[in-house]
Design a protein around this motif. Structure first.
Motif, PDB file in Angstrom:
ATOM      1  N   LEU A  38      -6.401   5.608 -82.823  1.00 19.75           N
ATOM      2  CA  LEU A  38      -7.098   6.112 -81.638  1.00 19.75           C
ATOM      3  C   LEU A  38      -8.250   7.015 -82.066  1.00 19.75           C
ATOM      4  O   LEU A  38      -8.042   8.138 -82.477  1.00 19.75           O
ATOM      5  CB  LEU A  38      -6.122   6.878 -80.754  1.00 19.75           C
ATOM      6  CG  LEU A  38      -6.693   7.384 -79.435  1.00 19.75           C
ATOM      7  CD1 LEU A  38      -7.158   6.218 -78.584  1.00 19.75           C
ATOM      8  CD2 LEU A  38      -5.658   8.204 -78.700  1.00 19.75           C
ATOM      9  N   LYS A  39      -9.417   6.483 -81.991  1.00 23.78           N
ATOM     10  CA  LYS A  39     -10.576   7.236 -82.437  1.00 23.78           C
ATOM     11  C   LYS A  39     -11.376   7.794 -81.268  1.00 23.78           C
ATOM     12  O   LYS A  39     -11.961   8.861 -81.354  1.00 23.78           O
ATOM     13  CB  LYS A  39     -11.491   6.352 -83.280  1.00 23.78           C
ATOM     14  CG  LYS A  39     -10.857   5.805 -84.517  1.00 23.78           C
ATOM     15  CD  LYS A  39     -10.471   6.935 -85.432  1.00 23.78           C
ATOM     16  CE  LYS A  39     -10.155   6.473 -86.833  1.00 23.78           C
ATOM     17  NZ  LYS A  39      -9.344   5.276 -86.891  1.00 23.78           N
ATOM     18  N   GLN A  45      -6.603   8.383 -71.274  1.00 28.15           N
ATOM     19  CA  GLN A  45      -5.808   8.749 -72.429  1.00 28.15           C
ATOM     20  C   GLN A  45      -5.917  10.245 -72.715  1.00 28.15           C
ATOM     21  O   GLN A  45      -4.944  10.891 -73.085  1.00 28.15           O
ATOM     22  CB  GLN A  45      -6.279   7.945 -73.639  1.00 28.15           C
ATOM     23  CG  GLN A  45      -5.957   6.473 -73.516  1.00 28.15           C
ATOM     24  CD  GLN A  45      -6.604   5.670 -74.620  1.00 28.15           C
ATOM     25  OE1 GLN A  45      -7.710   5.970 -75.053  1.00 28.15           O
ATOM     26  NE2 GLN A  45      -5.901   4.650 -75.079  1.00 28.15           N
ATOM     27  N   ILE A  46      -7.103  10.743 -72.543  1.00 38.32           N
ATOM     28  CA  ILE A  46      -7.284  12.172 -72.790  1.00 38.32           C
ATOM     29  C   ILE A  46      -6.430  12.992 -71.822  1.00 38.32           C
ATOM     30  O   ILE A  46      -5.808  13.988 -72.204  1.00 38.32           O
ATOM     31  CB  ILE A  46      -8.771  12.540 -72.669  1.00 38.32           C
ATOM     32  CG1 ILE A  46      -9.531  11.999 -73.872  1.00 38.32           C
ATOM     33  CG2 ILE A  46      -8.954  14.043 -72.564  1.00 38.32           C
ATOM     34  CD1 ILE A  46     -11.022  12.220 -73.797  1.00 38.32           C
ATOM     35  N   GLN A  47      -6.377  12.538 -70.627  1.00 36.39           N
ATOM     36  CA  GLN A  47      -5.547  13.274 -69.668  1.00 36.39           C
ATOM     37  C   GLN A  47      -4.080  13.228 -70.060  1.00 36.39           C
ATOM     38  O   GLN A  47      -3.360  14.227 -69.993  1.00 36.39           O
ATOM     39  CB  GLN A  47      -5.731  12.675 -68.279  1.00 36.39           C
ATOM     40  CG  GLN A  47      -7.082  13.004 -67.678  1.00 36.39           C
ATOM     41  CD  GLN A  47      -7.233  12.420 -66.292  1.00 36.39           C
ATOM     42  OE1 GLN A  47      -6.296  11.809 -65.772  1.00 36.39           O
ATOM     43  NE2 GLN A  47      -8.393  12.610 -65.691  1.00 36.39           N
TER      44      GLN A  47
ATOM     45  N   PRO B 116      -6.105   0.080 -81.054  1.00 39.77           N
ATOM     46  CA  PRO B 116      -6.689   1.220 -80.372  1.00 39.77           C
ATOM     47  C   PRO B 116      -7.390   0.783 -79.097  1.00 39.77           C
ATOM     48  O   PRO B 116      -8.357   0.055 -79.142  1.00 39.77           O
ATOM     49  CB  PRO B 116      -7.691   1.762 -81.384  1.00 39.77           C
ATOM     50  CG  PRO B 116      -8.038   0.600 -82.222  1.00 39.77           C
ATOM     51  CD  PRO B 116      -6.849  -0.304 -82.234  1.00 39.77           C
ATOM     52  N   MET B 117      -6.885   1.237 -78.037  1.00 44.05           N
ATOM     53  CA  MET B 117      -7.490   0.857 -76.768  1.00 44.05           C
ATOM     54  C   MET B 117      -8.710   1.706 -76.520  1.00 44.05           C
ATOM     55  O   MET B 117      -8.705   2.607 -75.709  1.00 44.05           O
ATOM     56  CB  MET B 117      -6.485   1.015 -75.638  1.00 44.05           C
ATOM     57  CG  MET B 117      -5.583   2.212 -75.807  1.00 44.05           C
ATOM     58  SD  MET B 117      -4.216   1.829 -76.873  1.00 44.05           S
ATOM     59  CE  MET B 117      -3.609   3.432 -77.282  1.00 44.05           C
ATOM     60  N   ILE B 118      -9.674   1.410 -77.278  1.00 47.41           N
ATOM     61  CA  ILE B 118     -10.880   2.217 -77.216  1.00 47.41           C
ATOM     62  C   ILE B 118     -11.624   1.943 -75.928  1.00 47.41           C
ATOM     63  O   ILE B 118     -11.737   0.825 -75.486  1.00 47.41           O
ATOM     64  CB  ILE B 118     -11.773   1.902 -78.409  1.00 47.41           C
ATOM     65  CG1 ILE B 118     -10.969   2.129 -79.665  1.00 47.41           C
ATOM     66  CG2 ILE B 118     -13.047   2.717 -78.340  1.00 47.41           C
ATOM     67  CD1 ILE B 118     -11.463   3.169 -80.533  1.00 47.41           C
ATOM     68  N   MET B 134       0.035   4.409 -67.622  1.00 43.34           N
ATOM     69  CA  MET B 134       1.131   4.751 -68.511  1.00 43.34           C
ATOM     70  C   MET B 134       1.598   3.565 -69.330  1.00 43.34           C
ATOM     71  O   MET B 134       2.188   3.734 -70.377  1.00 43.34           O
ATOM     72  CB  MET B 134       2.316   5.264 -67.676  1.00 43.34           C
ATOM     73  CG  MET B 134       2.062   6.620 -67.083  1.00 43.34           C
ATOM     74  SD  MET B 134       1.472   7.772 -68.304  1.00 43.34           S
ATOM     75  CE  MET B 134       1.982   9.300 -67.578  1.00 43.34           C
ATOM     76  N   CYS B 135       1.332   2.408 -68.827  1.00 48.45           N
ATOM     77  CA  CYS B 135       1.897   1.240 -69.482  1.00 48.45           C
ATOM     78  C   CYS B 135       1.064   0.780 -70.667  1.00 48.45           C
ATOM     79  O   CYS B 135       1.587   0.190 -71.593  1.00 48.45           O
ATOM     80  CB  CYS B 135       2.023   0.100 -68.495  1.00 48.45           C
ATOM     81  SG  CYS B 135       3.020   0.556 -67.074  1.00 48.45           S
ATOM     82  N   ASP B 136      -0.188   1.061 -70.623  1.00 49.04           N
ATOM     83  CA  ASP B 136      -1.015   0.429 -71.648  1.00 49.04           C
ATOM     84  C   ASP B 136      -1.117   1.246 -72.916  1.00 49.04           C
ATOM     85  O   ASP B 136      -1.891   0.934 -73.786  1.00 49.04           O
ATOM     86  CB  ASP B 136      -2.415   0.146 -71.091  1.00 49.04           C
ATOM     87  CG  ASP B 136      -3.100   1.439 -70.709  1.00 49.04           C
ATOM     88  OD1 ASP B 136      -2.459   2.478 -70.833  1.00 49.04           O
ATOM     89  OD2 ASP B 136      -4.259   1.388 -70.286  1.00 49.04           O
ATOM     90  N   CYS B 137      -0.369   2.287 -73.001  1.00 54.21           N
ATOM     91  CA  CYS B 137      -0.401   3.007 -74.264  1.00 54.21           C
ATOM     92  C   CYS B 137       0.980   3.518 -74.615  1.00 54.21           C
ATOM     93  O   CYS B 137       1.227   4.713 -74.599  1.00 54.21           O
ATOM     94  CB  CYS B 137      -1.403   4.131 -74.235  1.00 54.21           C
ATOM     95  SG  CYS B 137      -1.234   5.185 -72.829  1.00 54.21           S
ATOM     96  N   PRO B 138       1.850   2.616 -74.950  1.00 51.29           N
ATOM     97  CA  PRO B 138       3.188   3.043 -75.371  1.00 51.29           C
ATOM     98  C   PRO B 138       3.125   3.815 -76.675  1.00 51.29           C
ATOM     99  O   PRO B 138       3.943   4.670 -76.938  1.00 51.29           O
ATOM    100  CB  PRO B 138       3.935   1.727 -75.549  1.00 51.29           C
ATOM    101  CG  PRO B 138       2.869   0.729 -75.799  1.00 51.29           C
ATOM    102  CD  PRO B 138       1.660   1.181 -75.041  1.00 51.29           C
ATOM    103  N   LEU B 139       2.132   3.481 -77.434  1.00 46.63           N
ATOM    104  CA  LEU B 139       2.005   4.162 -78.709  1.00 46.63           C
ATOM    105  C   LEU B 139       1.843   5.655 -78.524  1.00 46.63           C
ATOM    106  O   LEU B 139       2.529   6.459 -79.148  1.00 46.63           O
ATOM    107  CB  LEU B 139       0.795   3.606 -79.453  1.00 46.63           C
ATOM    108  CG  LEU B 139       0.311   4.436 -80.626  1.00 46.63           C
ATOM    109  CD1 LEU B 139       1.379   4.459 -81.702  1.00 46.63           C
ATOM    110  CD2 LEU B 139      -0.975   3.879 -81.167  1.00 46.63           C
ATOM    111  N   MET B 140       0.952   5.970 -77.632  1.00 47.95           N
ATOM    112  CA  MET B 140       0.700   7.383 -77.428  1.00 47.95           C
ATOM    113  C   MET B 140       1.932   8.087 -76.886  1.00 47.95           C
ATOM    114  O   MET B 140       2.290   9.169 -77.311  1.00 47.95           O
ATOM    115  CB  MET B 140      -0.463   7.546 -76.474  1.00 47.95           C
ATOM    116  CG  MET B 140      -0.822   8.977 -76.258  1.00 47.95           C
ATOM    117  SD  MET B 140      -2.455   9.101 -75.611  1.00 47.95           S
ATOM    118  CE  MET B 140      -2.440   7.830 -74.403  1.00 47.95           C
TER     119      MET B 140
END
Lengths: 182, 182
Positions: A38-39, A45-47, B116-118, B134-140
């Motif tokens: 995650l760059k 995402q930030i939230q 990375p979902m940039i 919430m669903c699209d970043c389980p990694l985070m």
DNA sequence: GCAAATTAATGATTTATTCAAG
DNA sequence: CTTGAATAAATCATTAATTTGC
């Protein structure tokens, strides 16, 4: 700035002149996310990151945003610096040397896994005979000669320049633009 | 696994010693150079150093290279430990603060395979609904989860509406200095 | 005092990252 | 998406300090 010992996170409410002071946990998690790919986090995402990291201390979305911006920029800057130095060296010394090294540590690819394969494959080991080597290295010479009555080879003590070895074995000495000073 | 019987040879005399044993003079000069700012010598510099230190005892280019690498790494390690300890003192992690914090920092995990979902386009205005977010970043989520459920003090974790942060607008947001590192 | 045993330092290798070029 | 280049972090391995029992 009248620093009253505030409990670490000096996020003074109000007009707010204080900066965000990340906790170790926050830094750890941010770095982990960064390394995980995650760059450039999106606003969403930030939230999410902000809300999750807020349990470790005060934090705002902009802190997260700036953290990623700065981290990425710093990484890039560092790498660019290295590449620049390397390229410069390559230009000046196309013949030999120039690699800042680790590549030289890969002696053999296939057997390196199996055995500790003793290490005499270093290219650096074949030092060019020290004829012109020890002629011009201001700082090095300076540092290498004190405290011993032995005075290695070169006895010239330059004033105070902090440049390291500009020299080449055969060419004239143009400095290779070192970068060790952070 | 089992160690091969070491050849055991006098490192400084001749033949294949097990490993380099620097003389006190060599160590002193290396440390002096390091303290003078030389942290990652180039190949040329290593050759210089090697040839000059060789008058005090047997030495190879790789020894010099390794010495600087190790010295720098261990300097960083020491400093990091100190800073970490200080921060921990401030933070007073009561639950289990004496487990090696370093292990938490280990990048041993390989979640890096997640894409990375940039998303550079971060207009806060048109945020999509939170449900899909919430669903699209389980990694985070995974990374942000507490490892041991420690949750020091603040336990509010609102996954919903959060504070927004200024974008590049009329606001100034000039407080993004970097102090989370070093 | 001295070696065997144990622990701390440190030299040497391996592994995991990074960004960018192709 | 893959590979190149170059580490720095982590780890392995051996030497030096030191402890310990005699």
């Amino acid at each position: 700035m009248t620093s009253v010992p505030v409990p670490v996170n000096t996020s003074r409410s109000g007009g707010g002149g204080s900066r965000w002071c990340p906790t170790p946990e926050q830094v750890m998690l941010l770095e982990r996310m960064y390394r995980s790919g995650l760059k450039t986090p999106s606003a969403t995402q930030i939230q999410q990151i902000t809300s999750r990291l807020s349990i470790y201390g005060k934090i705002q979305g902009k802190n997260v945003f700036y953290w990623f911006q700065n981290h990425k920029a710093r990484d890039r800057q560092k790498l660019r610096k290295k590449l620049m130095a390397l390229h410069h060296q390559n230009r000046l010394h196309p013949a030999h040397d120039h690699h800042p090294f680790q590549t030289l540590l890969h002696p053999v690819e296939d057997v390196s896994k199996c055995k500790p394969m003793i290490n005499n494959n270093w290219k650096i080991d074949d030092l060019p005979s020290d004829q012109t080597l020890m002629c011009d290295c201001p700082l090095m010479t300076m540092m290498l000669m004190d405290h011993q009555g032995t005075t290695p080879y070169c006895t010239r003590v330059p004033p105070k320049t902090l440049q390291l070895f500009p020299l080449t074995t055969t060419h004239d000495l143009k400095q290779e633009d070192d970068h060790f000073n952070t």
